[in-house]
Structures are given as C-alpha cells and as structure tokens.
Design an enzyme around this catalytic site. Structure first.
Site, PDB file in Angstrom:
ATOM      1  N   THR A 165       0.851  -0.915   0.382  1.00 41.76           N
ATOM      2  CA  THR A 165       0.123   0.633   0.285  1.00 41.76           C
ATOM      3  C   THR A 165       0.869   0.857  -0.119  1.00 41.76           C
ATOM      4  OG1 THR A 165      -1.693  -1.045   0.954  1.00 41.76           O
ATOM      5  CG2 THR A 165      -1.756   1.367   1.410  1.00 41.76           C
ATOM      6  N   GLY A 220      -5.776  -3.880   7.448  1.00 39.65           N
ATOM      7  CA  GLY A 220      -6.991  -3.035   8.165  1.00 39.65           C
ATOM      8  C   GLY A 220      -8.118  -3.164   9.220  1.00 39.65           C
ATOM      9  N   GLY A 248      -1.252  -1.524   6.767  1.00 43.77           N
ATOM     10  CA  GLY A 248      -1.432  -2.482   7.253  1.00 43.77           C
ATOM     11  C   GLY A 248      -2.605  -3.413   7.089  1.00 43.77           C
TER      12      GLY A 248
HETATM   13  N1  ASP Z   1      -4.572  -1.270   4.648  1.00 43.53           N
HETATM   14  C1  ASP Z   1      -4.615  -2.386   3.947  1.00 43.53           C
HETATM   15  C2  ASP Z   1      -6.102  -2.707   3.718  1.00 43.53           C
HETATM   16  O1  ASP Z   1      -5.848  -3.046   4.977  1.00 43.53           O
HETATM   17  C3  ASP Z   1      -3.242  -2.550   2.950  1.00 43.53           C
HETATM   18  C4  ASP Z   1      -2.164  -2.727   3.219  1.00 43.53           C
HETATM   19  O2  ASP Z   1      -1.773  -1.739   4.160  1.00 43.53           O
HETATM   20  O3  ASP Z   1      -1.422  -3.241   2.915  1.00 43.53           O
HETATM   21  O4  ASP Z   1      -6.897  -2.972   2.581  1.00 43.53           O
END
Ligand code: ASP
Length: 346
Positions: free
Chosen positions: A213, A267, A265
């Site tokens: 992300t 989510g 992270g």
């Molecule tokens: N936070 C994002 C989600 O949960 C994924 C990520 O940050 O890697 O969609």
C-alpha cells in the site's frame, strides 16, 4: 524666558499639527480607492509564514523479514522512495500546496507496478483489481475517498476529485468510476492494473504477502497538512471487501491542529481501532506528542488485538514519525531540516 516667548512657543506647538495634519490626511475617496485596489486577502487564515516543509511516504508494511526481499527488489523500493521524495521536495520548494504534492507523489507510486496500488495492485479472489484511496486536507478537514474502483487509472486523483468536485465524501465501485470519468480523469481497462506478479501472488494466496500500500503525508511551507493513501487492499480479498485505506479516520487523517497520518497494514484492525483519528485525538485532547500518540495506538491497541501495520505522520510543527509493529515497513521522508532518509524497516 519672557512670558511672551513661552506663550509663542506653546502656540507654535499647537499650530504645527493643525497645519501638517490636513496634508497627511487622505480624503475619504482616496481611502476608498485604496481599499478597492487592495489585492484580495486569502481567507485561509491557517497559513503561517514559516518556510520549512516536511514530507513522508510509505510503500506498505508486512510481516516478512526485509532480509527475505531480494537485493534487486530492495534497491527498486529504495529508488522509488528517493524519486518520489525528490519530486515532492521540488514541488514544495516551488511553493506547491500540501494536497497537490501528496496526490502527485501517490499517483507516481500508483503508476509503479512495484507497489500494491494502481498498476500492480493485489487482486481479489475473483482475479480483479479493486482499488481504494483517500485524501484529507488539514486546514478545512475536508476529505474525499473512493473504494472498489476498477477503471480509473489513478484512484488517488479520483479521491481528490470527490473532495473538490462533488458534494460527497465517499463514492464506491462503478459509481465512483463513472464519477471519475465524468470529471475527465484517465480511465483504463481493469487488465491495465493486473501484472504477472499479482497473478502469481493470487495463485499462491500467500497470507504473509500483504505489503505494498502507498501513502504520503505533507506539511507544506504555509503550515498546511495533507494525508493521502492508496491501495489494492489485501491479497486474495473477497470481492467487495473494503479496508482501512479509504476510510477517513482509520487509514487516513489530517488536521492542521495536530498532524497528518497515512496507515498501512491489516485494515480490519486499523478500522476497529480508528487508528489515524485516535492518534490525532490523543494529541488534541490529551496533549500527547505525536510520537507518543502513535506508539500508544499501534503498540497498545492494534498489536494486542493481533493486528499489525504501520503509520507515517507529520505534525503541524513538521516533525515526522514512523511507527509500526510490522517487521517490514517501506518508507522514506524529508524532514524539516532537509534530511532525506529511506528505509525498509523501522
Ligand atoms: N491497509 C490495507 C488494507 O487493509 C492493506 C495494506 O496496507 O497493506 O486494505
């Protein structure tokens, strides 16, 4: 001194102002003219005169060890971080405002297939790219977000368009794509986003492979803050699933009173802990410094529940904080002293 002389001095003292003032005084029309011709004053009273700026970016967080990332990929991550930071620095030096910089930087990362955002994004369980993005501006606490878009080339630009060109805050799926098209944003077929690497990832459905992300937080030289985040979500996510990234308060937050934050992270845990808003709230209501507030929310709220991730933040004073409990955190920043740093873990 004779009484007459004293009298004459006093008389002169009274007379001088009476003679001079009419010359100094502008007529009413002159004054009105001047008012009329005065350049308009910006209504943005949050702008200060400090000249420093600060910018931080992230390229995701994961639970794999950075040492497991092949050297060539590590170099590619670092190079991408350097490039976008330098791009941001040039814009900020020129005087561009925080939201322009944040969108430009995130759009560059969306175009880079290395990251889980835009081209190269992680795929849903039915093999499509379904993208989420959001932006928040700290001087007016305005925000724009899109979720589940499949056709707009740069979801972060769609989020900004929602903020600037619609009466709404959050649009989703085909409605968000249609809106993006209606405001003239570049549209692409869903296959544009899908890379071989993403297909392989989906085939393997590796639970640990979730990083990538992207996000950017900026404090421009006028003292304004912006946070922007963009993602493809979690690998093998069920179609229709929406994570924290497009949710204002969970994955993104900005308020000129406190800070700007972009999260990455797992989510679901970031939504349950309203992470970005809670860091802000600890600063605003409990007067915690940014570093303590970020530590509190990540390590004492998210981590004990089993969640993992990271956040980047910049305070109103231009202090940058990177906090996380993930083992890999891809990030970089240029602090208010101009120092640039790029790293793959905290
Ligand atoms: N936070 C994002 C989600 O949960 C994924 C990520 O940050 O890697 O969609």
């Amino acid at each position: 001194m004779s009484k007459l002389k004293i009298f004459l001095y006093l008389l002169l003292l009274f007379l001088i102002p009476l003679l001079v003032v009419p010359f100094l005084k502008r007529t009413k029309t002159e004054f009105e003219d001047e008012l009329r011709n005065r350049p308009a004053i910006s209504v943005d009273n949050t702008r200060d005169t400090t000249q420093f700026f600060a910018i931080a970016v992230h390229g995701g967080a994961g639970m794999g060890s950075p040492s497991n990332i092949p050297d060539s990929v590590q170099v590619a991550y670092r190079t991408a971080m350097y490039q976008v930071l330098e791009h941001g620095r040039l814009m900020l030096m020129k005087g561009d405002s925080a939201h322009h910089v944040a969108v430009a930087v995130v759009a560059l990362l969306e175009d880079n297939p290395l990251f889980n955002a835009g081209k190269g994004a992680i795929l849903t369980n039915d093999g499509r790219a379904s993208l989420d993005a959001s932006i928040m501006t700290g001087w007016d606490k305005n925000a724009g977000a899109v979720a589940g878009v499949e056709r707009v080339k740069n979801p972060i630009k769609a989020a900004l368009a929602v903020l600037q060109k619609s009466p709404y805050l959050f649009l989703s799926s085909s409605g968000a794509d249609a809106f993006a098209k209606s405001v003239g944003l570049e549209m692409v077929p869903n296959s544009y986003f899908i890379t071989e690497k993403a297909k392989q990832r989906l085939k393997q459905a590796q639970e640990q492979e979730k990083s990538g992300t992207v996000g950017c937080v900026v404090r421009d030289k006028y003292g304004n803050l912006t946070a922007a985040t963009s993602t493809g979500g979690m690998n093998n996510k069920r179609f229709g699933r929406i994570g924290d990234s497009p949710i204002i308060g969970a994955g993104t937050w900005a308020d000129n009173q406190t800070c700007a934050i972009s999260c990455t992270g797992w989510g679901e845990y970031f939504i349950r802990n309203v992470v970005a808003f809670n860091v802000h709230a600890l600063m605003l209501y409990a007067r915690r410094p940014l570093s303590i507030a970020a530590y509190e929310v990540i390590h004492n709220q998210v981590a004990p529940m089993g969640g993992y991730g990271a956040l980047i933040a910049v305070s109103r004073n231009g202090d940058i904080v990177v906090e996380g409990n993930a083992t890999t955190i891809i990030y970089g920043f240029i602090d208010k002293f101009g120092t640039l740093r790029v790293a793959l873990s905290k």
